[in-house]
Scaffold this motif. Structure first.
Motif, PDB file in Angstrom:
ATOM      1  N   ASP A   1     -15.369  14.608  31.184  1.00  0.00           N
ATOM      2  CA  ASP A   1     -15.931  14.876  32.512  1.00  0.00           C
ATOM      3  C   ASP A   1     -16.826  16.101  32.379  1.00  0.00           C
ATOM      4  N   SER A   2     -18.128  15.890  32.408  1.00  0.00           N
ATOM      5  CA  SER A   2     -19.053  16.996  32.161  1.00  0.00           C
ATOM      6  C   SER A   2     -19.142  17.961  33.331  1.00  0.00           C
ATOM      7  N   ASN A   3     -18.766  17.543  34.543  1.00  0.00           N
ATOM      8  CA  ASN A   3     -18.756  18.463  35.674  1.00  0.00           C
ATOM      9  C   ASN A   3     -17.653  19.496  35.533  1.00  0.00           C
ATOM     10  N   THR A   4     -16.482  19.055  35.097  1.00  0.00           N
ATOM     11  CA  THR A   4     -15.324  19.946  35.024  1.00  0.00           C
ATOM     12  C   THR A   4     -14.975  20.357  33.596  1.00  0.00           C
ATOM     13  N   GLU A   5     -15.750  19.843  32.630  1.00  0.00           N
ATOM     14  CA  GLU A   5     -15.534  20.133  31.212  1.00  0.00           C
ATOM     15  C   GLU A   5     -14.092  19.835  30.796  1.00  0.00           C
ATOM     16  N   SER A   6     -13.609  18.655  31.196  1.00  0.00           N
ATOM     17  CA  SER A   6     -12.238  18.253  30.873  1.00  0.00           C
ATOM     18  C   SER A   6     -12.250  16.886  30.195  1.00  0.00           C
ATOM     19  N   LEU A   7     -11.265  16.655  29.347  1.00  0.00           N
ATOM     20  CA  LEU A   7     -11.178  15.425  28.571  1.00  0.00           C
ATOM     21  C   LEU A   7     -10.029  14.559  29.085  1.00  0.00           C
ATOM     22  N   HIS A   8     -10.295  13.265  29.210  1.00  0.00           N
ATOM     23  CA  HIS A   8      -9.324  12.313  29.753  1.00  0.00           C
ATOM     24  C   HIS A   8      -9.331  11.057  28.896  1.00  0.00           C
ATOM     25  N   GLN A   9      -8.412  10.143  29.193  1.00  0.00           N
ATOM     26  CA  GLN A   9      -8.386   8.851  28.503  1.00  0.00           C
ATOM     27  C   GLN A   9      -8.277   7.740  29.529  1.00  0.00           C
ATOM     28  N   LEU A  10      -9.107   6.720  29.336  1.00  0.00           N
ATOM     29  CA  LEU A  10      -9.060   5.512  30.142  1.00  0.00           C
ATOM     30  C   LEU A  10      -9.021   4.324  29.192  1.00  0.00           C
ATOM     31  N   THR A  11      -8.596   3.194  29.694  1.00  0.00           N
ATOM     32  CA  THR A  11      -8.567   1.972  28.904  1.00  0.00           C
ATOM     33  C   THR A  11      -9.687   1.058  29.380  1.00  0.00           C
ATOM     34  N   LEU A  12     -10.526   0.625  28.441  1.00  0.00           N
ATOM     35  CA  LEU A  12     -11.615  -0.303  28.747  1.00  0.00           C
ATOM     36  C   LEU A  12     -11.158  -1.711  28.395  1.00  0.00           C
TER      37      LEU A  12
ATOM     38  N   GLY B   1     -22.449   8.753  36.743  1.00  0.00           N
ATOM     39  CA  GLY B   1     -23.209   8.393  35.564  1.00  0.00           C
ATOM     40  C   GLY B   1     -22.314   8.433  34.342  1.00  0.00           C
ATOM     41  N   LEU B   2     -22.621   7.566  33.370  1.00  0.00           N
ATOM     42  CA  LEU B   2     -21.874   7.481  32.120  1.00  0.00           C
ATOM     43  C   LEU B   2     -22.851   7.331  30.969  1.00  0.00           C
ATOM     44  N   PHE B   3     -22.517   7.917  29.822  1.00  0.00           N
ATOM     45  CA  PHE B   3     -23.256   7.633  28.597  1.00  0.00           C
ATOM     46  C   PHE B   3     -22.325   7.832  27.410  1.00  0.00           C
ATOM     47  N   TRP B   4     -22.589   7.085  26.330  1.00  0.00           N
ATOM     48  CA  TRP B   4     -21.776   7.178  25.122  1.00  0.00           C
ATOM     49  C   TRP B   4     -22.345   8.257  24.221  1.00  0.00           C
ATOM     50  N   ASN B   5     -21.507   9.218  23.846  1.00  0.00           N
ATOM     51  CA  ASN B   5     -21.885  10.273  22.927  1.00  0.00           C
ATOM     52  C   ASN B   5     -21.489   9.823  21.524  1.00  0.00           C
ATOM     53  N   THR B   6     -22.473   9.444  20.723  1.00  0.00           N
ATOM     54  CA  THR B   6     -22.186   8.905  19.386  1.00  0.00           C
ATOM     55  C   THR B   6     -21.597   9.959  18.455  1.00  0.00           C
ATOM     56  N   TYR B   7     -21.971  11.213  18.630  1.00  0.00           N
ATOM     57  CA  TYR B   7     -21.485  12.270  17.741  1.00  0.00           C
ATOM     58  C   TYR B   7     -20.016  12.587  17.977  1.00  0.00           C
ATOM     59  N   ALA B   8     -19.589  12.534  19.241  1.00  0.00           N
ATOM     60  CA  ALA B   8     -18.199  12.841  19.573  1.00  0.00           C
ATOM     61  C   ALA B   8     -17.345  11.582  19.720  1.00  0.00           C
ATOM     62  N   SER B   9     -17.968  10.413  19.628  1.00  0.00           N
ATOM     63  CA  SER B   9     -17.279   9.128  19.815  1.00  0.00           C
ATOM     64  C   SER B   9     -16.476   9.104  21.104  1.00  0.00           C
ATOM     65  N   ARG B  10     -17.155   9.417  22.191  1.00  0.00           N
ATOM     66  CA  ARG B  10     -16.502   9.395  23.491  1.00  0.00           C
ATOM     67  C   ARG B  10     -17.539   9.124  24.587  1.00  0.00           C
ATOM     68  N   LEU B  11     -17.032   8.749  25.722  1.00  0.00           N
ATOM     69  CA  LEU B  11     -17.870   8.486  26.881  1.00  0.00           C
ATOM     70  C   LEU B  11     -17.967   9.761  27.704  1.00  0.00           C
ATOM     71  N   HIS B  12     -19.149  10.042  28.216  1.00  0.00           N
ATOM     72  CA  HIS B  12     -19.325  11.181  29.110  1.00  0.00           C
ATOM     73  C   HIS B  12     -19.475  10.673  30.540  1.00  0.00           C
ATOM     74  N   PHE B  13     -18.864  11.369  31.463  1.00  0.00           N
ATOM     75  CA  PHE B  13     -18.823  11.016  32.886  1.00  0.00           C
ATOM     76  C   PHE B  13     -19.387  12.170  33.692  1.00  0.00           C
ATOM     77  N   ARG B  14     -20.068  11.853  34.787  1.00  0.00           N
ATOM     78  CA  ARG B  14     -20.583  12.898  35.675  1.00  0.00           C
ATOM     79  C   ARG B  14     -20.721  12.343  37.084  1.00  0.00           C
ATOM     80  N   VAL B  15     -20.369  13.148  38.071  1.00  0.00           N
ATOM     81  CA  VAL B  15     -20.711  12.819  39.452  1.00  0.00           C
ATOM     82  C   VAL B  15     -22.135  13.328  39.639  1.00  0.00           C
ATOM     83  N   ILE B  16     -23.048  12.399  39.802  1.00  0.00           N
ATOM     84  CA  ILE B  16     -24.467  12.758  39.924  1.00  0.00           C
ATOM     85  C   ILE B  16     -24.790  13.196  41.346  1.00  0.00           C
TER      86      ILE B  16
END
Length: 165
Positions: free
Chosen positions: A101-112, A144-159
């Motif tokens: 979560d780029s707004n709060t700079e916190s890491l979470h886990q979800l299942t896709l 908004g969401l985008f895949w960060n290839t370097y960190a192998s994780r999805l980034h989330f933001r309330v736009i």
């Protein structure tokens, strides 16, 4: 910020700050007119954008539904064959994905997981708790969401919040 074309190159005329992303302005050598160096970072990196619906934020739904084409193009293409199979296989429970979560700079886990009945993809397990409730998300909010290839994780933001329109 004003963009102009000079000899086929785009020039940025002033520095801006947008959502924590800084676009660097041109550096001009006053003695050599016409010589400019431009560094720019696009503030719109959010490849998947979605206005949240009532069903995305309703307590009894506990899932975020995403458009199939967006997930295929902007998430699945970065995963291994084995990871895609875990998401696509109706008998599997999906794939756990780290979400920053780029707004709060916190890491979470979800299942896709893919819902075969609709062909859509959904994030389940902890969506309500870790995002809807914690971030007070409401129908109409733009995320908004985008895949960060370097960190192998999805980034989330309330736009944008629905009441900011």
């Amino acid at each position: 910020m004003v963009n102009t074309q000079v000899g086929g190159a785009s020039m940025v005329s002033s520095a801006t700050r947008n959502e924590g992303v800084i676009s660097l302005a041109h550096l001009r050598d006053k003695k050599a007119p016409g010589t400019e160096l431009t560094l720019s970072i696009s503030p719109d990196i959010w490849e998947i954008k979605k206005h949240l619906t009532v069903s995305d934020v309703r307590n009894n739904q506990t899932r975020l539904m995403l458009p199939k084409d967006d997930v295929v193009a902007h998430i699945l293409d970065y995963l291994t064959d084995e990871e895609r199979l875990m998401i696509e296989d109706a008998n599997n429970r999906g794939l756990r994905i780290r979400v920053y979560d780029s707004n709060t700079e916190s890491l979470h886990q979800l299942t896709l997981k893919k819902w075969h009945s609709s062909g859509s993809y959904v994030f389940i397990s902890n969506w309500n708790e870790q995002f809807v409730i914690r971030r007070n998300l409401e129908a109409g909010d733009l995320i908004g969401l985008f895949w960060n290839t370097y960190a192998s994780r999805l980034h989330f933001r309330v736009i944008r919040r629905h009441y900011d329109h």
